[in-house]
Design a protein around this motif. Structure first.
Motif, short mmCIF file in Angstrom:
data_model
loop_
_atom_site.label_atom_id
_atom_site.label_comp_id
_atom_site.label_asym_id
_atom_site.label_seq_id
_atom_site.Cartn_x
_atom_site.Cartn_y
_atom_site.Cartn_z
N LEU A 80 0.96 -1.18 0.03
CA LEU A 80 -0.02 -0.03 0.08
C LEU A 80 0.74 1.33 -0.10
O LEU A 80 0.60 1.97 -0.80
CB LEU A 80 -0.93 -0.14 1.13
CG LEU A 80 -1.73 1.25 1.33
CD1 LEU A 80 -2.77 1.39 0.11
CD2 LEU A 80 -2.55 1.08 2.78
N LEU A 81 1.93 1.31 0.90
CA LEU A 81 2.98 2.38 0.91
C LEU A 81 3.63 2.53 -0.54
O LEU A 81 3.51 3.88 -1.04
CB LEU A 81 3.98 2.13 1.82
CG LEU A 81 5.23 3.21 1.85
CD1 LEU A 81 4.54 4.43 2.29
CD2 LEU A 81 6.18 2.70 2.73
N GLY A 82 3.94 1.56 -1.20
CA GLY A 82 4.53 1.46 -2.42
C GLY A 82 3.50 1.99 -3.37
O GLY A 82 3.92 3.01 -4.45
N SER A 83 2.09 1.78 -3.29
CA SER A 83 1.06 2.22 -4.42
C SER A 83 0.88 3.70 -4.13
O SER A 83 0.76 4.37 -5.18
CB SER A 83 -0.24 1.42 -4.17
OG SER A 83 -0.02 -0.06 -4.32
N ILE A 84 1.10 4.14 -3.07
CA ILE A 84 0.87 5.53 -2.65
C ILE A 84 1.93 6.43 -3.21
O ILE A 84 1.72 7.54 -3.95
CB ILE A 84 0.86 5.85 -0.92
CG1 ILE A 84 -0.74 5.16 -0.47
CG2 ILE A 84 0.72 7.32 -0.79
CD1 ILE A 84 -0.71 5.06 1.10
N LEU A 85 3.23 5.86 -3.38
CA LEU A 85 4.28 6.63 -3.86
C LEU A 85 4.51 6.55 -5.30
O LEU A 85 5.51 7.16 -5.80
CB LEU A 85 5.64 6.19 -3.06
CG LEU A 85 5.59 6.44 -1.59
CD1 LEU A 85 7.14 6.18 -0.93
CD2 LEU A 85 5.51 8.06 -1.00
N ALA A 86 3.79 5.69 -6.08
CA ALA A 86 3.93 5.37 -7.35
C ALA A 86 3.67 6.63 -8.25
O ALA A 86 4.13 6.17 -9.38
CB ALA A 86 3.22 3.90 -7.66
N SER A 87 2.86 7.26 -7.83
CA SER A 87 2.35 8.42 -8.73
C SER A 87 3.27 9.44 -8.69
O SER A 87 3.83 9.97 -7.67
CB SER A 87 0.93 8.78 -8.20
OG SER A 87 -0.08 7.93 -8.12
N THR A 88 3.64 10.10 -9.88
CA THR A 88 4.53 11.45 -9.66
C THR A 88 3.51 12.72 -9.81
O THR A 88 2.16 12.39 -9.35
CB THR A 88 5.03 11.49 -11.19
OG1 THR A 88 4.25 11.52 -12.48
CG2 THR A 88 6.00 10.44 -11.33
N ASP A 89 4.13 13.85 -9.51
CA ASP A 89 3.24 14.88 -8.82
C ASP A 89 3.23 15.94 -10.33
O ASP A 89 4.11 16.72 -10.43
CB ASP A 89 4.02 15.49 -7.74
CG ASP A 89 3.20 16.72 -7.15
OD1 ASP A 89 1.77 16.81 -7.38
OD2 ASP A 89 3.83 17.64 -6.41
N PRO A 90 2.07 16.17 -10.85
CA PRO A 90 1.92 17.25 -11.98
C PRO A 90 2.04 18.72 -11.21
O PRO A 90 2.50 19.54 -11.91
CB PRO A 90 0.49 16.90 -12.56
CG PRO A 90 -0.12 16.43 -11.10
CD PRO A 90 0.83 15.44 -10.63
N ALA A 91 1.46 18.75 -9.96
CA ALA A 91 1.79 20.09 -9.65
C ALA A 91 3.01 20.84 -9.11
O ALA A 91 3.30 21.86 -9.35
CB ALA A 91 1.01 20.17 -8.01
#
Length: 418
Positions: free
Chosen positions: A128-139
């Motif tokens: 779950l932690l890995g999934s949370i960090l898997a997205s990059t940040d457009p902002a």
């Protein structure tokens, strides 16, 4: 004598005043230092937080904070779509598809392995932690590429990756979180596949429809009824694309990106947006995006829990180092090497190794997990915030320098003239 509601409103307005005033000074300083403004904003947030000067105290779970995060990320992602060219995406669509599917899984599994080894976490919470960090940040990414002209193929690949991984990362986090809550109930993989299609494909369809309607309404044709109200059309489009997609349980972030892509590439759909309207849209977006960046990243900085960081911070940093220096390179290699058509060069691949900011989406997801009462929630929050701080303060601030060293900075129009 004011009511309690008025006093709360005044406290909120005071916090906004402080954020805008000090954030404006920080933005000016970032220009002088030639570093991305989001870096200074998050540092300002740390200083203004309840743990230091106690000038800004807007809880992460508050409604106003969620509104700022959701609208801010949507608005900035919409702008990312507007400045992305379809001609570039046609060259790298295989890479983007791989990064937003295989890449998300690779990142999540590597981070999960690190969390299991370092903290002794059970596999599912670690995943779950890995999934949370898997997205990059457009902002964080969009304003950096606006200010520093990185080679278009590279910058637009990274921006588009951030749009699509927001959806797929959120899907994976949702699925793993459901498995944790259901305490080991049987996994219905068919249902998971349908959920993915609904989120991803639904977001694309809604964004395409809303974006085309908006482009039609501000185009030069006789029915371009709202040409003189282009800035308001932009706001309505962002809200409509996000909210309609979420109402049908699709990805709102993917929807706003595609809506921006439709307007930014209107000529590909036989619509012509006059230079006056196009200039008005970009001018308005630039002005609003600046305020939203201030709010988002100063608030993120102000919400860092120093007590949790003190307890888990150093071990959390080890997980983040694995995340940055092992998970990201493995993800990039596994997704770029199969794409022969894109003809990725060594310097472009190395740049993609380093360009991996984490921020708004991870903060929103970990906020949901933290408020659920999950056993490892505090630990996940600590690691997520270390990842946000590390990638924004170190990676975002050095992205222009790395691009220059790798020969990926293009000349601006003014430089070409001279």
């Amino acid at each position: 004598m004011h009511s309690h509601a008025v006093e709360l409103a005044q406290e909120l307005l005071t916090a906004v005043l402080i954020i805008f005033f000090i954030g404006t000074l920080g933005g000016k300083l970032s220009e002088k230092l030639r570093i991305p403004d989001v870096v200074l904003y998050i540092l300002i947030g740390l200083v203004l937080s309840p743990s230091v000067l106690d000038l800004v105290d807007i809880p992460a779970e508050s409604t106003i904070n969620q509104v700022i995060l959701l609208f801010g990320a949507s608005f900035i992602l919409f702008h990312g779509g507007m400045i992305t060219r379809l001609s570039v995406l046609r060259e790298v669509w295989v890479t983007i598809t791989m990064l937003s599917t295989v890449g998300v899984v690779v990142t999540a599994l590597v981070v999960a392995g690190a969390a299991v080894l370092i903290f002794g976490m059970p596999f599912l919470p670690a995943l779950l932690l890995g999934s949370i960090l898997a997205s990059t940040d457009p902002a964080a990414l969009v304003p950096i590429f606006q200010k520093f002209p990185v080679r278009r193929k590279v910058s637009q690949t990274v921006i588009t990756e951030s749009a699509f991984t927001d959806a797929t990362g959120a899907i994976m986090a949702t699925v793993v979180f459901s498995l944790l809550i259901s305490a080991g109930a049987s996994v219905e993989w068919g249902a998971i596949g349908l959920q993915f299609l609904q989120l991803a494909l639904g977001g694309i369809i809604v964004g395409a429809i809303v974006g085309w309607i908006a482009a039609f309404l501000i185009s030069e044709n006789d029915r371009g009824l709202l040409r003189e109200f282009t800035p308001m059309v932009v706001v309505i489009t962002v809200l409509a694309a996000y909210l309609v997609a979420e109402r049908i349980h699709a990805s709102g972030f993917m929807s706003v990106f595609v809506a921006g892509l439709m307007i930014g590439n209107a000529e590909s759909f036989k619509l012509t947006i006059l230079p006056k309207q196009e200039h008005a849209a970009h001018e308005f977006i630039d002005a609003v995006a600046l305020k939203l960046r201030m709010l988002i990243f100063i608030l993120l900085g102000s919400q860092v829990d120093f007590s949790v960081l003190k307890e888990y911070g150093w071990q959390g940093l080890l997980v983040v180092l694995v995340f940055v220096f092992l998970a990201r390179p493995l993800t990039v290699l596994s997704c770029l090497l199969p794409d022969r058509k894109a003809k990725w060069k060594k310097n472009e691949v190395l740049f993609l190794f380093w360009t991996r900011e984490t921020g708004v989406i991870a903060a929103a997801l970990v906020g949901i997990v933290g408020s659920s009462g999950l056993e490892d929630g505090k630990l996940m929050s600590a690691i997520a915030f270390v990842a946000i701080l590390f990638t924004l303060l170190l990676q975002a601030s050095t992205t222009p320098f790395v691009a220059k060293k790798l020969g990926l900075l293009e000349k601006t129009e003014s430089e070409r003239v001279h």
